[in-house]
Design an enzyme around this catalytic site. Structure first.
Site, PDB file in Angstrom:
ATOM      1  N   ASP A  31      17.518  -9.778  23.819  1.00  0.00           N
ATOM      2  CA  ASP A  31      18.925  -9.663  23.274  1.00  0.00           C
ATOM      3  C   ASP A  31      19.748  -9.779  24.422  1.00  0.00           C
ATOM      4  OD1 ASP A  31      17.918  -7.499  24.678  1.00  0.00           O
ATOM      5  OD2 ASP A  31      18.575  -6.178  23.008  1.00  0.00           O
ATOM      6  N   HIS A  32      19.599  -9.577  25.588  1.00  0.00           N
ATOM      7  CA  HIS A  32      20.489  -9.455  26.591  1.00  0.00           C
ATOM      8  C   HIS A  32      20.775 -10.751  27.405  1.00  0.00           C
ATOM      9  CE1 HIS A  32      19.637  -5.177  26.545  1.00  0.00           C
ATOM     10  NE2 HIS A  32      20.671  -4.982  27.590  1.00  0.00           N
ATOM     11  N   ASP A  71      15.886   0.643  28.762  1.00  0.00           N
ATOM     12  CA  ASP A  71      17.473   0.552  28.607  1.00  0.00           C
ATOM     13  C   ASP A  71      18.182   1.987  28.338  1.00  0.00           C
ATOM     14  OD1 ASP A  71      19.291  -1.838  27.489  1.00  0.00           O
ATOM     15  OD2 ASP A  71      19.865  -0.004  26.717  1.00  0.00           O
ATOM     16  N   ARG A  95      30.336   0.844  26.901  1.00  0.00           N
ATOM     17  CA  ARG A  95      30.432   0.720  28.384  1.00  0.00           C
ATOM     18  C   ARG A  95      31.491  -0.026  28.748  1.00  0.00           C
ATOM     19  NH1 ARG A  95      24.529   1.007  30.590  1.00  0.00           N
ATOM     20  NH2 ARG A  95      24.857   3.306  30.215  1.00  0.00           N
ATOM     21  N   SER A 123      23.364   1.997  33.507  1.00  0.00           N
ATOM     22  CA  SER A 123      22.145   1.386  33.001  1.00  0.00           C
ATOM     23  C   SER A 123      20.822   1.955  33.439  1.00  0.00           C
ATOM     24  CB  SER A 123      22.139   0.027  32.963  1.00  0.00           C
ATOM     25  OG  SER A 123      21.406  -0.553  34.067  1.00  0.00           O
TER      26      SER A 123
HETATM   27  C1  MIC Z   1      23.658  -1.860  29.590  1.00  0.00           C
HETATM   28  O1  MIC Z   1      24.067  -1.612  28.552  1.00  0.00           O
HETATM   29  O2  MIC Z   1      24.214  -1.590  30.762  1.00  0.00           O
HETATM   30  C2  MIC Z   1      22.296  -2.598  29.534  1.00  0.00           C
HETATM   31  C3  MIC Z   1      22.548  -3.900  29.987  1.00  0.00           C
HETATM   32  O3  MIC Z   1      21.918  -2.998  28.408  1.00  0.00           O
HETATM   33  C4  MIC Z   1      21.451  -1.703  30.478  1.00  0.00           C
HETATM   34  C5  MIC Z   1      20.162  -2.442  30.735  1.00  0.00           C
HETATM   35  C6  MIC Z   1      19.915  -3.251  32.073  1.00  0.00           C
HETATM   36  O4  MIC Z   1      20.560  -3.340  32.796  1.00  0.00           O
HETATM   37  O5  MIC Z   1      18.936  -4.047  32.038  1.00  0.00           O
HETATM   38  C7  MIC Z   1      21.100  -0.545  30.290  1.00  0.00           C
HETATM   39  O6  MIC Z   1      21.884   0.173  29.307  1.00  0.00           O
HETATM   40  O7  MIC Z   1      20.115   0.283  30.476  1.00  0.00           O
HETATM   41 FE1  SF4 Z   2      22.979  -4.573  24.857  1.00  0.00          FE
HETATM   42 FE2  SF4 Z   2      23.390  -2.558  26.580  1.00  0.00          FE
HETATM   43 FE3  SF4 Z   2      25.413  -3.541  25.315  1.00  0.00          FE
HETATM   44 FE4  SF4 Z   2      23.626  -2.032  23.990  1.00  0.00          FE
HETATM   45  S1  SF4 Z   2      25.062  -1.501  25.744  1.00  0.00           S
HETATM   46  S2  SF4 Z   2      24.666  -4.254  23.431  1.00  0.00           S
HETATM   47  S3  SF4 Z   2      21.892  -2.741  24.963  1.00  0.00           S
HETATM   48  S4  SF4 Z   2      24.130  -4.645  26.799  1.00  0.00           S
END
Ligand code: MIC
Ligand code: SF4
Length: 795
Positions: A131-132, A196, A482, A677
């Protein structure tokens, strides 16, 4: 129950040297569908029995919170709590988790670490979610194939590892990890880990779901007990009922404002009170999801009727029946009436206002009624530049349908969005259902762009096609969780204001950040005033969920141990891991301060995402982004470090130079270092480049654990003012650190600092090492220790 059998066998395997394959034959006994349901039903009978044993051992007459019930029922050995005078906030719990979920970006390192353990299958059910790594640019139809082609090597690696070890592989396009977990795996009373930080989303279905780094996930995957310092419990009592424009998102936006990004550290947030009954399961998921933003270990809700409905709608009626029964018989899925919380906050949902949080930090919370003034006072842009709905926080069928309701209202009045509108459905199931119900059509007719079912813009995979250039100050409204600088589009001057999908949707029709849909009108093309009415929509699709493209969905899986896992030695994307060297048999001497960071230093600052995502499986290459977002406390510059002779260079360059010269180093930082994260790269990379210590005013939970797991020592100032006394290039010797580690985490530590100018001085520092964590650091990393133990067991 299948889990417990597997766990038992895998434990036996562990004792014999981690080599027994998962007993696949059991998987063919029952019918596929009944087995699939068994796979996702928590082992309630065993859990309730374990909990009864815990109650006997701790002998407490007062009731337990729901979080305690679920945690303690997953204890590997309840007897370990015997004789303890205080558990919450003090004891270390050794837990056996039921399940692990990993997303593509973090799964690479998790699997590379797991592979070194030599097991033939995972000891608990696990899933991988692609997904990422999927871009959000033109729309799903073009973005998805492009992203698959661009990341082929990595997706192939993940898929072959999944096949080999018997892990469910959710292909690119299937959806966002947390949404898929909610739809398929989360269940009341379950305990799971996810690589995650937003894994707590599953608390919306009453699970304890905790975000961790890959090395922690490996513990669960090899059936080693996973250690957690027993969190304190923050009770959030919900009263009343949401109405009008207020949404579940506003509960957590409001709470984030109260608690700040650090306020939940060391706590589980347990929602309770009459208000919980009025919330949908996905709404509760939203609230739990964003508990990550206040640093909480996890968040959860007690069992409700809406959970039953959601489980039934997602084809898990038998799980709901089992949950209802166990709750009826044992009250297992709710707090005891006399349960005591460490703290309680009460929120009256009937009085809750919509909120908008940001920019640049998720806890800067402003109620909608005050937002217009906040825009003016802070000189934030009045013009909106885009609206984005989706992300794991807010991409449910309900979220999307409520947004659709507003789009229909505006379109009926002849209005058109004034700025770009981007929609990310949370999963293929949601997308297909929205397609059938014409919701996507409504969005597209209005000019919206439907992106792939993935993280897309939320993780920085947003290729903007509007006229906003890097460096242009601009405001976007998103329903995400975020909003650190540069996160979405790589532009440090994009201000991301977090809010509900409903507010984002109304704002795109105003094109202005000062619009308040509760009080303000827009003007239709005919000159008439138009005012939105509060959105309404069903929480679940009346005609049930469509499944969509089933080729992205894994069936039940069995391990195929002979599957080759190809890692090309010349690859720039993937590289096998070499073990880190063990801790020296003495205190650390002459460790030099590489960088003194000022202000916020999230994992995005330590290991940026966006363009760097492609190197997640290649430690050498991704290490070139180490700390590049960190601000130099002495000069205010970002990613400018100074060597002893005054020459300046990027932080990774100086780290590599010192490493070549044989100089180990440390980083000095302020509060909540490693916020955000779960990415363990933020710990792996400094370790790889020769970092030994991080000295901060405080740490975020997941990152602090990740550091220890990778063999870096996190220390905090006993006196915060000592931060001002220590500077870049100063030399540090540890005093008492080696002894503390050898003594299982017990003992005082000090740092002797030799400044470049002035007299040597000694400062007291604090640490939070458990016995196990001390062992990881001594071994060089948690993985080294695991390997050592496995060898010991087979000898
Ligand atoms: C995020 O929302 O910051 C992420 C990308 O999902 C991260 C995971 C990552 O850095 O691989 C998270 O929330 O842990
Ligand atoms: Fe993906 Fe992290 Fe964003 Fe959720 S917060 S959609 S897991 S990058």
């Amino acid at each position: 129950m299948q889990y417990s059998r597997l766990s038992h066998l895998a434990r036996a395997a562990g004792r014999k040297g981690l080599s027994l394959p998962r007993p696949t034959s059991r998987r063919t006994l029952a019918t596929e569908s009944s087995k699939a349901i068994l796979d996702v039903t928590p082992p309630y009978t065993k859990l309730v029995k374990n909990l009864a044993e815990v109650r006997r051992v701790i002998g407490s007459s007062s009731g337990l919170t729901l979080a305690e019930k679920i945690l303690y029922s997953h204890l590997d050995n309840p007897a370990e709590l015997s004789g303890l005078t205080s558990i919450r906030g003090d004891a270390y719990l050794k837990l056996k988790v039921d399940r692990v979920a990993m997303q593509d970006a973090s799964a690479q390192m998790a699997l590379l670490q797991f592979m070194t353990c030599g097991l033939e299958s995972t000891a608990v059910p696990a899933s991988i979610h692609c997904d990422h790594m999927i871009v959000g640019e033109k729309g799903a139809d073009t973005d998805l194939p492009k992203s698959i082609a661009g990341n082929k090597e990595v997706f192939d690696f993940l898929e072959s590892a999944a096949k080999k070890y018997g892990i469910q592989f959710w292909a690119p396009g299937s959806g966002i990890i947390h949404q898929i977990v909610l739809e398929n795996y989360a269940a009341p009373g379950l305990m799971m880990l996810g690589t995650d930080s937003h894994t707590p989303n599953a608390g919306g279905l009453g699970a304890i779901a905790i975000g961790v780094g890959g090395a922690d996930a490996v513990d669960a995957l090899v059936d080693a007990p996973w250690e957690l310092k027993a969190p304190k419990i923050l009770g959030v009592r919900l009263e009343g009922q949401l109405n009008g424009w207020a949404t579940p998102k506003d509960v957590i936006l409001h709470l984030a404002g109260k608690l700040t990004v650090r306020g939940g550290t060391g706590y589980i947030i347990e929602y309770h009170g009459p208000g919980v009954q009025s919330l949908s399961a996905t709404g509760m998921g939203t609230i739990c999801n964003m508990g990550a933003e206040v640093g909480a270990t996890t968040s959860l809700f007690p069992y409700t009727k809406s959970m039953t409905d959601y489980l039934a709608a997602t084809r898990r009626g038998p799980v709901a029946m089992a949950a209802s029964q166990i709750n009826k018989d044992h009250g297992f899925l709710q707090a005891d009436e006399d349960a005591k919380y460490d703290e309680v906050i009460t929120i009256n949902l009937s009085e809750l206002e919509p909120h908008i949080n940001g920019p640049f930090t998720p806890d800067l919370s402003t109620p909608l009624s005050k937002f217009k003034d906040a825009i003016k006072e802070n000189n934030w842009p009045e013009k909106l530049s885009a609206g984005l709905i989706g992300s794991c926080t807010n991409s449910s069928y309900e979220d999307m349908s409520r947004a659709e309701n507003l789009v229909k209202q505006a379109e009926a009045a002849g209005l058109k969005p004034k700025v770009g509108f981007f929609i990310t459905p949370g999963s293929e199931q949601i997308r297909a259902t929205l397609e059938r119900d014409q919701t996507l059509n409504v969005f597209e007719q209005a000019g919206g762009t439907v992106l792939a079912n993935a993280c897309g813009p939320c993780i920085g995979q947003w290729k903007r096609t509007d006229d906003v250039k890097k460096g242009d100050s601009n405001a976007i409204f998103t329903s995400y969780n975020r909003n650190f600088r540069s996160r979405n589009d790589g532009n440090p001057d994009t201000m991301n204001f977090l809010t509900s999908p409903e507010l984002v949707t109304s704002m795109i029709y105003a094109g202005s950040t000062t619009f308040n849909p509760m009080t303000d009108s827009l003007t239709t093309p005919s000159g008439a005033p138009f005012k939105f009415t509060p959105p309404t929509a069903p929480t679940l699709p009346a005609a049930g969920f469509e499944r969509g493209n089933l080729s992205w969905t894994p069936g039940r899986v069995v391990p195929h141990p002979s599957t080759p896992i190809a890692v090309d030695p010349t690859s720039s994307r993937l590289a096998l891991l070499e073990p880190f060297p063990p801790f020296p048999a003495h205190n650390l001497t002459s460790v030099r301060v590489l960088y003194k960071v000022s202000g916020k230093c999230t994992t995005d600052h330590i290991s940026a995402a966006g363009a760097w995502l492609k190197y997640k499986g290649h430690l050498e290459n991704i290490s070139n982004n180490t700390l590049i977002g960190a601000v130099n406390a002495e000069t205010g510059e970002t990613n400018v470090a100074y060597d002893l002779d005054g020459s300046s260079m990027g932080i990774p360059e100086l780290a590599r130079k010192w490493q070549k010269e044989g100089t180990t180093w440390l980083v000095v930082a302020e509060t909540n270092y490693g916020e955000g994260s779960a990415r363990e790269h933020a710990a792996l990379q400094p370790r790889y480049l020769g970092g030994r210590v991080v000295l901060a005013k405080s740490f975020a939970r997941i990152h602090e654990t990740n550091l220890k797991k990778q063999g870096i020592v996190p220390l905090t100032f006993a006196e915060e003012t000592d931060y001002d006394r220590i500077k870049a290039c100063d030399e540090v010797d540890t005093v008492g650190l080696y002894e503390m580690l050898m003594n299982g985490g017990k003992g005082e530590v000090q740092l002797k600092v030799r400044p470049r100018q002035g007299e040597e001085f000694t400062i007291p520092v604090k640490h939070t090492f458990s016995k196990d964590q001390a062992e990881y650091v001594l071994a060089g990393s948690a993985l080294n220790l695991l390997g050592k133990k496995a060898k010991g067991a087979s000898a």
